[in-house]
Design an enzyme around this catalytic site. Sequence first.
Site, mmCIF file in Angstrom:
data_model
loop_
_atom_site.group_PDB
_atom_site.id
_atom_site.type_symbol
_atom_site.label_atom_id
_atom_site.label_comp_id
_atom_site.label_asym_id
_atom_site.label_seq_id
_atom_site.Cartn_x
_atom_site.Cartn_y
_atom_site.Cartn_z
ATOM 1 N N LYS A 83 3.394 40.525 -4.936
ATOM 2 C CA LYS A 83 1.957 40.435 -5.221
ATOM 3 C C LYS A 83 1.267 41.732 -4.830
ATOM 4 C CE LYS A 83 1.569 35.446 -4.797
ATOM 5 N NZ LYS A 83 0.656 34.356 -4.424
ATOM 6 N N ARG A 101 0.836 -1.216 0.000
ATOM 7 C CA ARG A 101 0.000 0.000 0.000
ATOM 8 C C ARG A 101 0.866 1.260 0.000
ATOM 9 N NH1 ARG A 101 -3.733 0.138 -2.318
ATOM 10 N NH2 ARG A 101 -2.922 2.064 -3.168
ATOM 11 N N LYS A 124 1.719 24.989 -4.664
ATOM 12 C CA LYS A 124 0.503 24.376 -4.110
ATOM 13 C C LYS A 124 0.642 22.861 -4.098
ATOM 14 C CE LYS A 124 -2.219 28.346 -5.578
ATOM 15 N NZ LYS A 124 -3.297 28.901 -6.410
ATOM 16 N N ASP A 182 -2.267 37.714 -13.971
ATOM 17 C CA ASP A 182 -3.117 36.902 -13.112
ATOM 18 C C ASP A 182 -4.575 37.047 -13.491
ATOM 19 O OD1 ASP A 182 -3.594 35.199 -10.892
ATOM 20 O OD2 ASP A 182 -4.273 36.946 -9.752
ATOM 21 N N GLU A 205 3.297 40.279 -9.913
ATOM 22 C CA GLU A 205 1.965 39.807 -10.298
ATOM 23 C C GLU A 205 1.083 41.011 -10.628
ATOM 24 O OE1 GLU A 205 -0.793 36.638 -8.009
ATOM 25 O OE2 GLU A 205 -0.825 38.656 -7.165
#
Lengths: 286, 286, 286, 286, 286, 286
Positions: free
Chosen positions: A166, A99, A134, A221, A200
């Site tokens: 940002k 597993r 992410k 963005d 950004e």
Amino acid sequence: MLPTPGNLDLFIDRALEEDSVGADVTTNALIPTHLEARAFLVPKEPGILAGLEVAAAAFRRVDPNLVFTQQLLDGDRVEGGEIAATVAGSMASILTAERTALNFLQRMSGIATLTDQYVNAVDGTTASITDTRKTVPGLRLLDKYAVSIGGGRNHRMSLADGVLIKDNHLAALAGEGVNLAQAIRRARARAPHTVKIEVEVESIEAALAASNAGADIVMLDNMSPEEMHSAVNQIAAECTVEASGGITLANIADVAKSGVDIISVGALTHSPPAMDISLDYETKHA
Amino acid sequence: MLPTPGNLDLFIDRALEEDSVGADVTTNALIPTHLEARAFLVPKEPGILAGLEVAAAAFRRVDPNLVFTQQLLDGDRVEGGEIAATVAGSMASILTAERTALNFLQRMSGIATLTDQYVNAVDGTTASITDTRKTVPGLRLLDKYAVSIGGGRNHRMSLADGVLIKDNHLAALAGEGVNLAQAIRRARARAPHTVKIEVEVESIEAALAASNAGADIVMLDNMSPEEMHSAVNQIAAECTVEASGGITLANIADVAKSGVDIISVGALTHSPPAMDISLDYETKHA
Amino acid sequence: MLPTPGNLDLFIDRALEEDSVGADVTTNALIPTHLEARAFLVPKEPGILAGLEVAAAAFRRVDPNLVFTQQLLDGDRVEGGEIAATVAGSMASILTAERTALNFLQRMSGIATLTDQYVNAVDGTTASITDTRKTVPGLRLLDKYAVSIGGGRNHRMSLADGVLIKDNHLAALAGEGVNLAQAIRRARARAPHTVKIEVEVESIEAALAASNAGADIVMLDNMSPEEMHSAVNQIAAECTVEASGGITLANIADVAKSGVDIISVGALTHSPPAMDISLDYETKHA
Amino acid sequence: MLPTPGNLDLFIDRALEEDSVGADVTTNALIPTHLEARAFLVPKEPGILAGLEVAAAAFRRVDPNLVFTQQLLDGDRVEGGEIAATVAGSMASILTAERTALNFLQRMSGIATLTDQYVNAVDGTTASITDTRKTVPGLRLLDKYAVSIGGGRNHRMSLADGVLIKDNHLAALAGEGVNLAQAIRRARARAPHTVKIEVEVESIEAALAASNAGADIVMLDNMSPEEMHSAVNQIAAECTVEASGGITLANIADVAKSGVDIISVGALTHSPPAMDISLDYETKHA
Amino acid sequence: MLPTPGNLDLFIDRALEEDSVGADVTTNALIPTHLEARAFLVPKEPGILAGLEVAAAAFRRVDPNLVFTQQLLDGDRVEGGEIAATVAGSMASILTAERTALNFLQRMSGIATLTDQYVNAVDGTTASITDTRKTVPGLRLLDKYAVSIGGGRNHRMSLADGVLIKDNHLAALAGEGVNLAQAIRRARARAPHTVKIEVEVESIEAALAASNAGADIVMLDNMSPEEMHSAVNQIAAECTVEASGGITLANIADVAKSGVDIISVGALTHSPPAMDISLDYETKHA
Amino acid sequence: MLPTPGNLDLFIDRALEEDSVGADVTTNALIPTHLEARAFLVPKEPGILAGLEVAAAAFRRVDPNLVFTQQLLDGDRVEGGEIAATVAGSMASILTAERTALNFLQRMSGIATLTDQYVNAVDGTTASITDTRKTVPGLRLLDKYAVSIGGGRNHRMSLADGVLIKDNHLAALAGEGVNLAQAIRRARARAPHTVKIEVEVESIEAALAASNAGADIVMLDNMSPEEMHSAVNQIAAECTVEASGGITLANIADVAKSGVDIISVGALTHSPPAMDISLDYETKHA
């Protein structure tokens, strides 16, 4: 490149420990220690394999005497049904490790496969697909390795290898009386000189302003392909242009045609469907 | 129940380390240490929140002086747009911790939301939804906690808390001259007496055999709803019946109507789409 | 920025463990647990303080009830003799933690002081001083933090945040039929787009070639100030110029006057003399 | 003796992790995995080598298939220019491990070399050179091993292996009505009977008092060679005499001639200049 | 002295992890999170308490909001039935932490109690009781702390804090042409000067030889009380005399009367019966 | 089944570190590195061996070149005096690892031997002996492995693999208006369906109530053999019956004759006397 063997073993040991492999009550109760087996890692659907060496390491950490042989390699495209690798030795050890080995391999192959789909979708354009930060907490190196196996490029590995300014940074600095050009100069002066400065933006005007202020990379963005195209026309000679935000397999071709250099896709690592892979046994009786 | 605070911090510290939060070149270069901010965790799509305390711990590990206030709780259903929690304090600290906190929260909320969809799909039947051991290596406790927040039940946490006899075990034992009934007896005698014995079967005949041999749980693997219904009719009085394999949101209602007690769904943890959640800033200037 | 509190504690706990602070036979035998004391961290020579928060954390990890108060801050210049900080509480705890706290503080202040000397030596030029990756294994974040406190800038934190092509890479690639310009293109295409590409050269010709081939940064290795000056004249408009190799306090002013942007100094972290700092006690008797 | 292989690997894995060797963007982008190389560890200045086995372990942790061969051994005196060891195998692996291996080797050889200079400076006297607990946090075993390779002896490894009564202890005890002789008796009764009792003194009178009170070792702290000589005359028959404090290569010969048994030198480990050592490559092309 | 809080937490976190406290299926299923309780640690038999702060830390690691109040202290003698400490807060948290807290406390109190019995058995003699290095792997600091709470002294904490020359060392050295006196001189010259040299002997003659050769401590191994008495008479003026081997509560008084200074007893830590201690609950209903 | 090699090494590395094997002052001072030896693990009293592979791993972690050969296997019954295993190689390495290897082996063999005595005491009855969770913190897997080697069965490995409802749970639930039958239903609905539900009772009436309410296992706590016999007669057809509390070698035969299925004995792991085992050396001289 994968983590070093020592650091990879740390990932695997933690996974084995949370699966209580030292207390596998089924195997302990039923499988005699003398029993040997061969088992085959077989993908059950099309895609790109990634993580075979990690699976090998999982089997090896449970039992160093298991013999793992790869019939296929990371990056190989499968249709489903092929034998990707074979593991041979104590059946009890194979069952206990199964597993954990599959959990690594299925996630990594899922990421590689999804990346491959995005890469194919921009075929014929100059855009490269990259991942983001992410990733699943604790497994970033493996997630990013799988992206590279699927044909993607890696964006920042961590907060250390790139300045990314940002809107929140700019809003905060504006309150201090610092404008965009000043912010870029400040970053240039203080951050390691080996990393680039990315800004950004959410509009064509902002893109132009960032480019004029000396940004190395401008990230568009959540802009429409048309806006991106316009921005590319105005700034691409001066800086790298990256598209980000809301990009899916459905719209990525349009994004790529806008002429951006880089398209970063969070879904590659935050929402990859696992590849269906099974371990098929062949038992030997003495 | 989540891991203990100490063990949860280990998960978080690893994630912070791989993100090089001690070398956040953007924040270090741009954000003055005196700058304070408030930021809001805001889901951007409908679903079930899970992991708010983990996000809180991520902010706290970066800076113990950050104040995290929950407006919503794990298990709350959101439409998108609500403020789930607020973090206040040093803006530099919040920016540095942001991605790690979100990576945990988005995955866990994604799992809870997907679980909720499966639970809703079997509404009105007697079936419970459970997870499997197909979790992300190293994060099983968090994955399974998120399933429970989404309304699912937990299957085995590890190899230690349940005997699960699969076709591979039986094939191996057959070669040793041990049949199913003998295998169950052997497991009963050797495994801890606190765990049940589950047998995986692929036909109605095998289900009946397992039930007759004394299995506590019979897992119907990859059978049609009709076959499941027939199996339930014959064995449900004697044992718990679990359905597994190839179950999707499209077919789970039919599976549930077959009368099975438990439906285990690997996708809950091996392929959950992350929930889209953002951290929106409000900067204070002195 | 320092490591997060959790990761800093890991550094400290390892140091405390290797000093067997749980088995401090002197303190255990002699110092009654009711005895309270105040002790003062006092530098004994001129320099720049760095690491006061790390020292504070070392005292706190031994005994959370110790109260640490800073009279001075990291970055403060001292002449020797000032009280930098005060720690108060159980005398046994202070004695047990003393050496570990001082070992961190003395090294970090030594690095900051040495950096300050290099920074002063290039005063009036446009050159910045940076560190290298020649740090003490396991303590890189602390070493690099101390450099920044001393007025230096940080070069690469790790192999992840900058491409640095050295002669060995080029020799290897030449054997594969890959020239410098191709190597740079390859790096540009494969490495994260957020990092710059630096090329190490040992001659003016090579510097020009690297600049022409598109290097973002050219590192002049072990060249004379005159050669550097000539290289700067030819390439500084196109790329960042870094000097490296064999740079000492004796020759750095000449290097800086050549006009290079960056001077990287390995000695800052591989050979810093510790600052002499002592902990002076004042015992309270009830 | 070095740490056990397992504990040594922990040191190395931490160093490799902070250098992000799994994300070496230069090597990943440029060096084909089939490329093999040999590289030579070559000291560039005179001194004593220490840490070759640690360097070997660093290469091995990155790639177990690298072959490390020592031409020289720890403790060997070099002039500069000799080949100390050879590492052969995947060029990518060698490049990735290089800095970590060198960081260990250069520090350890620096310590051994500095120790050797102190040992030579007392040649012809009966004094032994020892280190102190002023080591780099987390690397004490390696630092002390390097001292022993340089011809020094090891003082206490930790707070557990020797009682050392300082002025602060005595001041605190005086406030409790406990005098020196009573303090020594108390330590004798409570500390493990396997460790000796050392008392730090700053005057001839105190040295005599400590010796009379039964100290096993008297540490003369910051006394002139003349005072030391006088103290030695009065107490050396009764106890071991150690000199400490403010000892440099310039004054150590005078200190040694005072007749002390032991001279402890903090600088050996708190301020050792790194030895200049490079890794020179020879690339093989297939 | 106990380990530092940070290192103690490591012991506790490992114990909590192996007990899967994050997956306590009983508490999770049955105990509502709002339920508060008080529970009392109550010894059920006579002895000496040790480990109350460790138990406190175990509760605190599971839930920092639990309030732990000590009615008794480590070292207190109990008859059985007293309340040693009270823990109050979330009943679910108390139940989950209970077994881990008790496992530490029962072992440590068992060691303290057994030590106390040996100490009492030599009452009126000059002999001290010490432990050995025969401790449970990984918990030596806690085992040795419990011995000290029971009135014993600590022998070596580790291989670093005392030279102990056994017959095996001497046999090996004899083969190299090194005799006992030479071995002691060699140890004196090479081991840290802060540790004593102990020699294990099995006869009066060997004891005398060791003493004459300058041993600081002579360990009489497995000798009769009469032999010990004779040895003490001949060597006690010159060195510390330790008895070891085969010592039980039945014969220790005779051993002590022989006049030895130290009696080391392996059973204190290799075979201590746990003290029977229970946690009695008082539930509050809102 | 033992822990995986990787996790076993973690146990061993911690034990080696607390014994400071990298600073073994005796071996370092006296034993030349060229000296080779053979040494024999020899039990000195009758019993059952357990832990030979753990001892082997301890020797291997200190020196991978040591050769460990087992003459006997875990589970073998010894009288005392037999050679259980041989270790050969560097004498310094063997001496350094000796105590750690023996500490594991002596405890584990002690547990196996004590278990064997309990198992023998119930010979001829249908009762099985099991352990409890009263193990040494951090070593549960090894403790439970040793019980299985001694012929016992394992009870719950952790809080995750069985529901155990005690009087405290029931008292708390009663205050919430939840009775025993409701509590069992609640546990059945919420706990993983793979674990059984055990109820602890202190009277025949309560045993009957628990059985009627559907408990899978009823634990008779601190009841007399007569009461147990009566309880068995009334409930054994419906559920598993376990005896617990106050069980010793003196009374266990009577308990077993009552007809219970399981007898759990805390003393197996909380109070096992270590087996006396020594390492006897044979030195080779070149």
